[in-house]
Design a protein around this motif. Structure first.
Motif, PDB file in Angstrom:
ATOM      1  N   ALA A 295       0.834  -1.203   0.000  1.00 62.29           N
ATOM      2  CA  ALA A 295       0.000   0.000   0.000  1.00 62.29           C
ATOM      3  C   ALA A 295       0.869   1.255   0.000  1.00 62.29           C
ATOM      4  O   ALA A 295       1.895   1.309   0.679  1.00 62.29           O
ATOM      5  N   THR A 296       0.427   2.261  -0.754  1.00 57.17           N
ATOM      6  CA  THR A 296       1.114   3.551  -0.764  1.00 57.17           C
ATOM      7  C   THR A 296       0.173   4.691  -0.354  1.00 57.17           C
ATOM      8  O   THR A 296       0.574   5.849  -0.354  1.00 57.17           O
ATOM      9  N   LYS A 297      -1.077   4.349  -0.023  1.00 54.33           N
ATOM     10  CA  LYS A 297      -2.055   5.325   0.466  1.00 54.33           C
ATOM     11  C   LYS A 297      -2.725   4.759   1.708  1.00 54.33           C
ATOM     12  O   LYS A 297      -2.757   3.542   1.920  1.00 54.33           O
ATOM     13  N   LYS A 298      -3.275   5.638   2.511  1.00 54.68           N
ATOM     14  CA  LYS A 298      -4.032   5.183   3.673  1.00 54.68           C
ATOM     15  C   LYS A 298      -5.413   4.682   3.261  1.00 54.68           C
ATOM     16  O   LYS A 298      -5.931   3.715   3.832  1.00 54.68           O
ATOM     17  N   LEU A 299      -6.012   5.347   2.270  1.00 57.02           N
ATOM     18  CA  LEU A 299      -7.402   5.056   1.927  1.00 57.02           C
ATOM     19  C   LEU A 299      -7.616   5.118   0.425  1.00 57.02           C
ATOM     20  O   LEU A 299      -7.144   6.043  -0.247  1.00 57.02           O
ATOM     21  N   SER A 300      -8.327   4.151  -0.091  1.00 57.89           N
ATOM     22  CA  SER A 300      -8.800   4.169  -1.483  1.00 57.89           C
ATOM     23  C   SER A 300     -10.322   4.146  -1.467  1.00 57.89           C
ATOM     24  O   SER A 300     -10.925   3.340  -0.759  1.00 57.89           O
ATOM     25  N   VAL A 301     -10.918   5.042  -2.242  1.00 57.14           N
ATOM     26  CA  VAL A 301     -12.375   5.081  -2.384  1.00 57.14           C
ATOM     27  C   VAL A 301     -12.708   4.776  -3.838  1.00 57.14           C
ATOM     28  O   VAL A 301     -12.274   5.495  -4.744  1.00 57.14           O
TER      29      VAL A 301
END
Length: 305
Positions: free
Chosen positions: A59-65
């Motif tokens: 993962a390279t982001k905290k959150l994906s929407v």
């Protein structure tokens, strides 16, 4: 030919027809689910295609929407405005460590959905807002699947393009994930809610949180026709038969997955259109992934299932 023989022959013919139809359905299902789509993220500032990341990568982001959209040119802007505004406020509150991406999956729309989405990519940048276009209408299930498989977040949420659920309720789902998360390997030992402990599992924790409108069912039943209520109860019976009682509302378009859960569940998904939510719950149960149902707030008090 006597009556019993005629009945037996008739039943045999009907049974053969049903079996052939079922086999044809599953063969088509396998073909559709295994069909490899050559997909690329669209970058308005470059003529070179942007390669899609993989849910199996770190993962390279905290959150994906992920927002699947089919012919949503009218409703999509309000949803994107609210979602991006919320995410920016949250980043201001939590600091730069809170990173996010918004993935809009255009499911072969015939209107200007893709153009509307591309305007937001230009405005916010392709690192924050991404557009993935399917070559034709593959179905909501396939659109969500393709979006999830290229997500970069530690947690991944899919929500409907109509913005029916209050976007800030994703924090309720995040809390539920931490409450029920288990390690990917070993004896399903529960991990703590602290980031350090959660990341100690090299493949990441497993958990799913699903938004629920079940608490609004009584009000919805009073408003709907008798036919719609009959069909709803029939559908719920079939869902219970397949997936059990673990989730009362399988159809709410607001579900969150840990990265590892998204990877293993969506890699096994086969249904492309209607009822794909039920399949996701079924797969999670078979794989022993914990599921937590969470009441969410809707803009409309009527259930749609």
């Amino acid at each position: 030919m006597d009556l019993l023989t005629a009945v037996a022959v008739g039943l045999a013919v009907v049974a053969t027809f049903v079996v052939k139809q079922v086999l044809a359905f599953y063969n088509k299902l396998d073909r559709d689910s295994c069909e490899a789509l050559v997909l690329q993220l669209e970058d308005p500032n470059s003529v070179k295609p942007l390669l899609c990341p993989s849910i199996w990568s770190e993962a390279t982001k905290k959150l994906s929407v992920i927002i699947p959209a089919y012919n949503e040119q009218d409703r999509l802007p309000a949803t994107l405005d609210e979602t991006l505004s919320y995410l920016q406020r949250r980043r201001d509150r939590q600091g730069p460590a809170f990173t996010y991406e918004l993935i809009i999956v255009d499911d072969g729309s015939k209107d200007n959905t893709a153009s509307v989405a591309m305007d937001y990519v230009r405005q916010h940048g392709i690192d924050a807002v991404r557009l993935l276009r399917l070559p034709y209408n593959c179905g909501k299930g396939r659109a969500v699947r393709e979006g999830m498989l290229i997500a970069r977040g530690e947690v991944c949420l899919f929500m409907d393009a109509d913005g029916a659920t209050r976007v800030s309720d994703m924090e309720l789902l995040e809390a539920a994930l931490k409450e029920v998360a288990v390690a990917s390997y070993g004896n399903r030992k529960q991990v703590t809610a602290t980031p350090t402990a959660a990341m100690s599992d090299s493949s990441g924790p497993l958990a799913i949180a699903v938004g629920s409108r079940a608490h609004l069912e009584k009000a919805a039943v009073a408003e709907r026709s008798a036919l719609r209520n009959f069909l709803m109860h029939g559908f719920h019976f079939l869902v219970t038969f397949v997936a059990g009682h673990a989730v009362a509302d399988t159809q709410c378009g607001f579900k969150m997955f840990t990265r590892r859960a998204a990877a293993v569940v969506y890699s096994n998904q086969r249904l492309q259109r209607w009822c794909f939510d039920v399949e996701l719950i079924f797969i999670a149960q078979r794989l022993g992934i914990p599921i937590k149902e969470v009441q969410v707030n809707l803009r409309s008090c009527l259930l749609t299932c």
